[in-house]
Scaffold this motif. Sequence first.
Motif, short mmCIF file in Angstrom:
data_model
loop_
_atom_site.label_atom_id
_atom_site.label_comp_id
_atom_site.label_asym_id
_atom_site.label_seq_id
_atom_site.Cartn_x
_atom_site.Cartn_y
_atom_site.Cartn_z
N GLY A 1 -26.56 28.86 19.18
CA GLY A 1 -26.30 27.61 19.24
C GLY A 1 -25.11 27.00 20.28
O GLY A 1 -25.06 27.77 21.52
N ARG A 2 -24.71 25.95 20.08
CA ARG A 2 -24.04 25.16 21.62
C ARG A 2 -22.57 24.96 20.75
O ARG A 2 -22.59 24.79 19.58
CB ARG A 2 -24.82 23.98 22.04
CG ARG A 2 -26.39 24.59 22.41
CD ARG A 2 -26.92 23.59 23.27
NE ARG A 2 -26.32 23.23 24.67
CZ ARG A 2 -26.32 24.20 25.69
NH1 ARG A 2 -26.87 25.39 25.57
NH2 ARG A 2 -25.60 24.04 26.72
N SER A 3 -21.80 24.34 21.91
CA SER A 3 -20.43 23.67 21.36
C SER A 3 -20.25 22.35 22.32
O SER A 3 -20.70 22.60 23.35
CB SER A 3 -19.53 24.95 21.39
OG SER A 3 -19.15 25.12 22.77
N PRO B 1 -27.92 17.56 22.22
CA PRO B 1 -27.34 18.98 22.26
C PRO B 1 -25.78 18.92 22.84
O PRO B 1 -25.75 18.38 23.94
CB PRO B 1 -28.31 19.61 23.23
CG PRO B 1 -28.81 18.43 24.12
CD PRO B 1 -28.71 17.05 23.30
N ALA B 2 -25.09 19.68 22.29
CA ALA B 2 -23.75 19.96 23.05
C ALA B 2 -23.98 20.54 24.35
O ALA B 2 -24.85 21.25 24.61
CB ALA B 2 -22.80 20.70 22.23
N PRO B 3 -23.03 20.19 25.29
CA PRO B 3 -23.29 20.69 26.71
C PRO B 3 -22.93 22.07 27.08
O PRO B 3 -23.39 22.54 28.00
CB PRO B 3 -22.32 19.65 27.45
CG PRO B 3 -21.26 19.58 26.58
CD PRO B 3 -22.05 19.30 25.24
N LEU B 4 -22.31 22.93 26.18
CA LEU B 4 -21.94 24.11 26.23
C LEU B 4 -22.55 24.85 25.35
O LEU B 4 -22.95 24.68 24.07
CB LEU B 4 -20.31 24.49 26.23
CG LEU B 4 -19.26 23.40 26.94
CD1 LEU B 4 -18.03 23.68 26.37
CD2 LEU B 4 -19.45 23.39 28.16
N GLY B 5 -22.74 26.29 25.82
CA GLY B 5 -23.10 27.53 24.90
C GLY B 5 -22.00 28.00 24.05
O GLY B 5 -20.81 27.93 24.49
N ALA B 6 -22.40 28.26 23.01
CA ALA B 6 -21.60 28.94 22.03
C ALA B 6 -20.96 30.60 22.62
O ALA B 6 -21.93 30.82 22.91
CB ALA B 6 -21.70 28.81 20.67
N PRO B 7 -19.72 30.86 22.64
CA PRO B 7 -19.83 32.23 23.06
C PRO B 7 -20.28 33.23 22.12
O PRO B 7 -20.46 33.25 20.90
CB PRO B 7 -18.27 32.47 23.18
CG PRO B 7 -17.77 31.38 21.95
CD PRO B 7 -18.77 30.31 21.96
N TRP B 8 -21.04 34.26 22.91
CA TRP B 8 -21.76 35.40 22.04
C TRP B 8 -20.55 36.12 21.21
O TRP B 8 -19.47 36.25 21.39
CB TRP B 8 -22.17 36.18 23.24
CG TRP B 8 -23.06 37.52 22.66
CD1 TRP B 8 -24.53 37.40 22.54
CD2 TRP B 8 -22.54 38.71 22.15
NE1 TRP B 8 -24.96 38.59 21.65
CE2 TRP B 8 -23.80 39.32 21.42
CE3 TRP B 8 -21.49 39.34 21.90
CZ2 TRP B 8 -23.63 40.86 20.94
CZ3 TRP B 8 -21.28 40.66 21.37
CH2 TRP B 8 -22.52 41.17 20.75
N PRO B 9 -21.06 36.32 19.92
CA PRO B 9 -22.70 36.36 19.47
C PRO B 9 -23.04 35.11 18.63
O PRO B 9 -23.94 35.06 18.02
CB PRO B 9 -22.69 37.81 18.43
CG PRO B 9 -21.13 37.69 17.92
CD PRO B 9 -20.19 37.08 18.94
#
Length: 225
Positions: free
Chosen positions: A65-67, A54-62
């Motif tokens: 997934g992850r980034s 899993p990538a370590p960062l959350g993707a910005p809302w909305p």
Amino acid sequence: MAEPVEIDRAAVRWTRQDEALPLLVLLHGYGSDERDLFSLVPFLPEGVTVASLPAPLGAPWPMPGRSWYPIDELERRDPASVTAAAEAVLRWLDAEAADAPSIALLGFSQGASVALQTAREDPARIAAVVNLSGYAAPGDLPGDAALRERRTPVFWGRGSRDDVIPPALIVHTAQWLPEHSELTGRVYPGLTHSVSEEELADVRRFLDGWLDGLQAPAPEDPLDG
């Protein structure tokens, strides 16, 4: 300098955990997660351990997934955020795969850039890289000279209708990869920012070549004897 980031080890998906086998690490794209590329396992060679990170960062809302790094840094000349993600992958390898006999990375889009960056950070550790719809991050790294000397095998596949990666980065990557790797490249007519079965067949052949190379006898040293 970007802040350090970490891989959630509990979220990693494995086919098996066998340190005697070569390891293939999957790095998903922006807005996805570790489950995405794990669906490619039936298309990949047998006889390897596959781990999807899993990538370590959350993707910005909305965005779901992850980034691996902020998407607005896509064309920055400073590769610090991509490097921070690559360093997180290397720390994960230290913790979970220190004894793997050989390691290859397969990434899509953002994950592909991180895969290449990881090989640039530690050229001796990464035996092969699959770059699907990705690019080489701009900027220079201390390991680039060693990578150029080592000629690590890289597969770079992309679609002719992929309008997600900026053209300037495609041009940069097309110049950078032949200078720093043993490149196998292919453009797939009509393909968008995605992966086709035709491309997966090419990936399978490339990875089979990586595995075949592990079984080949080492060349004799002419100075011996």
